[in-house]
Write a protein that holds these residues in place. Sequence first.
Motif, PDB file in Angstrom:
ATOM      1  N   GLY B 137       0.804  -1.207   0.000  1.00 40.07           N
ATOM      2  CA  GLY B 137       0.000   0.000   0.000  1.00 40.07           C
ATOM      3  C   GLY B 137       0.832   1.249   0.000  1.00 40.07           C
ATOM      4  O   GLY B 137       2.073   1.203   0.047  1.00 40.07           O
ATOM      5  N   ILE B 138       0.105   2.362  -0.077  1.00 34.38           N
ATOM      6  CA  ILE B 138       0.762   3.666  -0.075  1.00 34.38           C
ATOM      7  C   ILE B 138       0.719   4.218   1.337  1.00 34.38           C
ATOM      8  O   ILE B 138      -0.308   4.178   2.016  1.00 34.38           O
ATOM      9  N   GLU B 139       1.854   4.733   1.775  1.00 35.50           N
ATOM     10  CA  GLU B 139       1.964   5.309   3.101  1.00 35.50           C
ATOM     11  C   GLU B 139       2.611   6.680   2.975  1.00 35.50           C
ATOM     12  O   GLU B 139       3.208   7.003   1.948  1.00 35.50           O
ATOM     13  N   THR B 140       2.493   7.465   4.040  1.00 37.80           N
ATOM     14  CA  THR B 140       3.229   8.725   4.074  1.00 37.80           C
ATOM     15  C   THR B 140       4.047   8.756   5.350  1.00 37.80           C
ATOM     16  O   THR B 140       3.783   8.016   6.306  1.00 37.80           O
ATOM     17  N   ALA B 141       5.047   9.624   5.356  1.00 35.57           N
ATOM     18  CA  ALA B 141       5.909   9.734   6.532  1.00 35.57           C
ATOM     19  C   ALA B 141       6.442  11.144   6.625  1.00 35.57           C
ATOM     20  O   ALA B 141       6.483  11.889   5.637  1.00 35.57           O
ATOM     21  N   ALA B 142       6.882  11.488   7.847  1.00 40.83           N
ATOM     22  CA  ALA B 142       7.598  12.749   8.049  1.00 40.83           C
ATOM     23  C   ALA B 142       8.973  12.635   7.388  1.00 40.83           C
ATOM     24  O   ALA B 142       9.436  11.527   7.113  1.00 40.83           O
ATOM     25  N   PRO B 143       9.642  13.738   7.138  1.00 38.78           N
ATOM     26  CA  PRO B 143      10.928  13.685   6.431  1.00 38.78           C
ATOM     27  C   PRO B 143      11.964  12.772   7.077  1.00 38.78           C
ATOM     28  O   PRO B 143      12.817  12.221   6.386  1.00 38.78           O
ATOM     29  N   ASP B 144      11.881  12.595   8.394  1.00 38.37           N
ATOM     30  CA  ASP B 144      12.882  11.731   9.029  1.00 38.37           C
ATOM     31  C   ASP B 144      12.486  10.258   9.007  1.00 38.37           C
ATOM     32  O   ASP B 144      13.141   9.428   9.624  1.00 38.37           O
ATOM     33  N   GLY B 145      11.413   9.919   8.283  1.00 34.60           N
ATOM     34  CA  GLY B 145      10.996   8.532   8.167  1.00 34.60           C
ATOM     35  C   GLY B 145      10.077   8.089   9.292  1.00 34.60           C
ATOM     36  O   GLY B 145       9.617   6.949   9.305  1.00 34.60           O
ATOM     37  N   ARG B 146       9.798   8.999  10.232  1.00 37.20           N
ATOM     38  CA  ARG B 146       8.918   8.616  11.339  1.00 37.20           C
ATOM     39  C   ARG B 146       7.479   9.027  11.019  1.00 37.20           C
ATOM     40  O   ARG B 146       7.199   9.604   9.988  1.00 37.20           O
ATOM     41  N   ASP B 147       6.587   8.732  11.957  1.00 39.93           N
ATOM     42  CA  ASP B 147       5.173   9.093  11.810  1.00 39.93           C
ATOM     43  C   ASP B 147       4.599   8.530  10.503  1.00 39.93           C
ATOM     44  O   ASP B 147       4.004   9.251   9.700  1.00 39.93           O
ATOM     45  N   VAL B 148       4.769   7.233  10.307  1.00 40.46           N
ATOM     46  CA  VAL B 148       4.271   6.602   9.086  1.00 40.46           C
ATOM     47  C   VAL B 148       2.760   6.445   9.176  1.00 40.46           C
ATOM     48  O   VAL B 148       2.236   5.975  10.192  1.00 40.46           O
ATOM     49  N   GLN B 149       2.057   6.865   8.151  1.00 37.79           N
ATOM     50  CA  GLN B 149       0.602   6.718   8.108  1.00 37.79           C
ATOM     51  C   GLN B 149       0.207   5.999   6.829  1.00 37.79           C
ATOM     52  O   GLN B 149       0.705   6.312   5.756  1.00 37.79           O
ATOM     53  N   ARG B 150      -0.698   5.045   6.991  1.00 39.25           N
ATOM     54  CA  ARG B 150      -1.119   4.238   5.854  1.00 39.25           C
ATOM     55  C   ARG B 150      -2.318   4.876   5.174  1.00 39.25           C
ATOM     56  O   ARG B 150      -3.283   5.278   5.820  1.00 39.25           O
ATOM     57  N   LEU B 151      -2.228   4.949   3.847  1.00 40.83           N
ATOM     58  CA  LEU B 151      -3.343   5.496   3.076  1.00 40.83           C
ATOM     59  C   LEU B 151      -4.133   4.413   2.353  1.00 40.83           C
ATOM     60  O   LEU B 151      -5.349   4.466   2.275  1.00 40.83           O
ATOM     61  N   THR B 152      -3.430   3.451   1.752  1.00 42.21           N
ATOM     62  CA  THR B 152      -4.119   2.414   0.973  1.00 42.21           C
ATOM     63  C   THR B 152      -3.490   1.069   1.273  1.00 42.21           C
ATOM     64  O   THR B 152      -2.403   0.992   1.859  1.00 42.21           O
ATOM     65  N   ASP B 153      -4.156   0.008   0.848  1.00 39.00           N
ATOM     66  CA  ASP B 153      -3.597  -1.323   1.067  1.00 39.00           C
ATOM     67  C   ASP B 153      -3.707  -2.206  -0.170  1.00 39.00           C
ATOM     68  O   ASP B 153      -3.740  -3.421  -0.072  1.00 39.00           O
ATOM     69  N   GLY B 154      -3.788  -1.584  -1.334  1.00 35.25           N
ATOM     70  CA  GLY B 154      -3.890  -2.368  -2.553  1.00 35.25           C
ATOM     71  C   GLY B 154      -2.582  -3.066  -2.888  1.00 35.25           C
ATOM     72  O   GLY B 154      -1.502  -2.528  -2.665  1.00 35.25           O
ATOM     73  N   VAL B 155      -2.716  -4.268  -3.406  1.00 32.06           N
ATOM     74  CA  VAL B 155      -1.531  -5.079  -3.667  1.00 32.06           C
ATOM     75  C   VAL B 155      -0.623  -4.429  -4.703  1.00 32.06           C
ATOM     76  O   VAL B 155       0.590  -4.596  -4.679  1.00 32.06           O
ATOM     77  N   ASN B 156      -1.214  -3.655  -5.604  1.00 32.01           N
ATOM     78  CA  ASN B 156      -0.394  -2.967  -6.607  1.00 32.01           C
ATOM     79  C   ASN B 156      -0.670  -1.465  -6.591  1.00 32.01           C
ATOM     80  O   ASN B 156      -0.762  -0.834  -7.633  1.00 32.01           O
ATOM     81  N   ASP B 157      -0.809  -0.887  -5.422  1.00 30.80           N
ATOM     82  CA  ASP B 157      -0.941   0.566  -5.326  1.00 30.80           C
ATOM     83  C   ASP B 157       0.458   1.170  -5.417  1.00 30.80           C
ATOM     84  O   ASP B 157       1.284   0.972  -4.520  1.00 30.80           O
ATOM     85  N   LEU B 158       0.696   1.897  -6.471  1.00 26.14           N
ATOM     86  CA  LEU B 158       2.069   2.280  -6.811  1.00 26.14           C
ATOM     87  C   LEU B 158       2.143   3.741  -7.240  1.00 26.14           C
ATOM     88  O   LEU B 158       1.147   4.337  -7.632  1.00 26.14           O
ATOM     89  N   TRP B 159       3.356   4.276  -7.214  1.00 23.40           N
ATOM     90  CA  TRP B 159       3.695   5.594  -7.784  1.00 23.40           C
ATOM     91  C   TRP B 159       2.802   6.747  -7.323  1.00 23.40           C
ATOM     92  O   TRP B 159       2.174   7.423  -8.143  1.00 23.40           O
ATOM     93  N   PRO B 160       2.750   7.026  -6.035  1.00 20.27           N
ATOM     94  CA  PRO B 160       1.970   8.189  -5.600  1.00 20.27           C
ATOM     95  C   PRO B 160       2.614   9.498  -6.059  1.00 20.27           C
ATOM     96  O   PRO B 160       3.843   9.597  -6.148  1.00 20.27           O
ATOM     97  N   SER B 161       1.775  10.480  -6.369  1.00 24.46           N
ATOM     98  CA  SER B 161       2.271  11.824  -6.706  1.00 24.46           C
ATOM     99  C   SER B 161       1.249  12.840  -6.215  1.00 24.46           C
ATOM    100  O   SER B 161       0.046  12.696  -6.448  1.00 24.46           O
ATOM    101  N   TRP B 162       1.706  13.868  -5.507  1.00 24.32           N
ATOM    102  CA  TRP B 162       0.810  14.838  -4.869  1.00 24.32           C
ATOM    103  C   TRP B 162       0.378  15.906  -5.868  1.00 24.32           C
ATOM    104  O   TRP B 162       1.146  16.325  -6.732  1.00 24.32           O
TER     105      TRP B 162
END
Lengths: 166, 709
Positions: B137-162
Amino acid sequence: MARTRERALDRTRELERIYREHGDRMWRSLLAFAGNPDVASDAVAEAFAQALRRGGAIREPERWVWRAAFRIAAGELKERGRFDPRGEHPGHDRGYVLEEPARELIAALRQLSPKQRAAVVLHHAAGYPLRDVAAILGSTQGAVKVHLSRARSRLRDLLSEEDEDT
Amino acid sequence: VTKLDDRFEALGRATAPDLWREIKGREPRSPVEPGPTLTRRVGVILLAFAIAGSAFALVSEQWGNDQEPAAPSLLSNGYLYYRVGGGDGGSWWQALAPDGSGGVVFPPDAPINYSDIAWRPDGRRFAFVNYLLGSYGIETAAPDGRDVQRLTDGVNDLWPSWSPDGSKIVFASTRDDPAQNQCTPGDTGSMALLCPTDLYVMDADGRNVTRLTATERPESTPVWSPDGSTIAFTAGTDDGSGTAVFVMNADGTNVRQVSSGGRDFGPSWSPDGSQLAFTAIRNDWGVWAVHADGTGEHLLVGDTGPYAEGPKWSPDGSAIAFVGDPKLVGDDAIGAVLLAMNTDGSSVRLLAQVPRYDIAGDIAWQPVPAGTSPPRIELQPLPYRAVVTDTIDTGLRFPEGVVVGEGAVWVVGSGLDGTGEGDLLRLNRLTGQIEARIRVGSVPGWEFGGAGIATGLGSVWLTGIENAEGPGCCDTIVSRIDPRSNSVAETIHVGPGSDGDVWVDETGIWVLAFASDKPELVLYHIDADTHEVVSSIEIPADWSQTVFDAGGWIWVLGNTDNSDGAPPGTLFQIDPNSDQIVTRFEPAQGASFSMAPSGERLWFFHDGLRALDATAGDEVVGPVDLPSGYFSGGLVADRQGGVWVVSVQGGAENTGVWHVDVTGQIDGHADENPGDEASGIASAFDPETGSIWVVHYEDTVSRLQLYSP
């Protein structure tokens, strides 16, 4: 498959024969070389274990094992950076019995260069002629002769004794 | 008075243990199976799911701009994130700060298989794909790699772009294709593009997923344009023959092809939205650019020469970062490195390099407001690591010594026949591949010290002996091997004595020999040009096997008579101009057999690790505060005054690799056990690849790769 297995068994039997024939002498030689019974045991065991795994790839197993054992012990000494201080009184706290003259000998051997020590141990403790000492050390008879001569001279000084240079 | 023979007889009565049972059950220590080999360009490629391996940048530099942006940008360049990998192990993300410092975002021991990183336009968060089994899935994180938050859980969820305002994320997915399994990692770039993804958009919190494309063909690598009106992406061409870069409106309408097509993929917008950079495999891998309307397609770098791919435009518009062949910056090393170039393809420069490992890509350049510096990101330090990367079977039955120089690694060993003959092997310093096997009539016998081999003055030099069959012994010779022809070019007849060691510096060739007629050493000095012996220096010591230079002096480690029971040792300092012994230093009493000359320091063990100042001869460093307890160490000079201490005692409490700097401070330690295969009887450091070559007591040689911050 059967033939391969047969050969492997043959090689194991041959190495066991070599161990039975040479193992004690090799261990004592390495004790004299390294000054430490643990290093001697490890070097003998590792050399034979290597030989067992290599099987038929070794053409001259007897020489190979001798040389490998000395190399392993030499590598161990180098790894330790110096002669093991426990070697000062080899045998006292390890359950190995060493007579006083032998203990003094090992203490004196410590002050030889590794090559001299190996040469004198292989010749005098293991009983190998110069030709075989050269082969085991990867050297030549002439060079071994020089190291032996120097080693004996130095041991004589260190032990204050007679050495009939034969 | 006891005779020597009687003492040996007494020794012969010592009780030896029966070791046969242990031997039969014993697992030999080495050789080990070879480590992972470098797979060139392995999946660096595009999707970068598959790449693995772990590494640290050894080289990094400020990217600097030597070109003004074409148009003023609203953004400046923050941290540059990229992934390193390239073998069969893990991979991780590193970051390069604008000031050239670096650190780790996701460390190698974190779950791996993160990919497809994209910064939120405010530079305060990034999105990425977690490709870990069961955590897709697609996740986001703070710049230091911490505070990971999950957005999606699709097996082929790929290439996020804001989206430029940070409110939405476009991505690719197979979520409406329930039969679709996870797209196979390890596909080549072009194959991975065939994963049948469509494009979707969602709110930045993962809600309100909307489908943008619903075609049979695969759509992938979407990137939102800087003005938010369009999205560029990769898709199969209409004729089904390959892929091209396309642009569509942000709502999925008005799809048009902008690159000429073939095997084009991975577009990146210029900050002004006028151009797209992308990778294309046409003649070969290359980075291209095209205007957003499909005009003006042109090559930036690659295609017919060294490999290049994965472009990412810098936020300030002045540069394009990409992954490519180090040959692009004049480096013959193998592997992919992180590079940058001007936007016209000129001035390619090195940003980060990891010897032997690829920079895997997933490049993402943090945007920060124009004229500002990025807030400091707390990155994890780059740890030291030491990994055995190669174990090479030399075919030598007992290799004796190893040196690095004259463009190669050289390993020498003698035979078992007592003739003194042997082989010199030339190994590729990057791959360990045996490039030449040179038969030499007389090679150095085994020893603890300098191993009788040296490089310098354009040649490889080996000690040996001849005339060994007479009543005395012998004459020392030096064989000169020409690394261009890989053959013995010359035999120098040095003089009486048996071989000890050889060293080469600009003043000539120095050969240490055991004198034949008395218990002394002779140091022969051979002219660098004429190869004639110009002097011989008697060294009043009856054994030694080490000669080397340091601090402008030549040094011989020898012994003096010493009855206190310690291994004797004295350092003889020799003036290479007058060929006179200047002085001798007693601190070497008890010194280990190996001394490591490194810059102006001479490192050795004597009740701990110590060093002499090679200029003054004083003991200036030590004992170094290495961990207590039983310690075994091989010393390998780093050639800059410091030393690597390799401690690999099996089962010992202190094992690993330490680096000690010129002042005696431990400034690096690799906990990772280099393994038994790193113990051996001779070693040499290669500063260019950051590796230590270790020769073992039998027929193998290993490369220990060191990773430094």
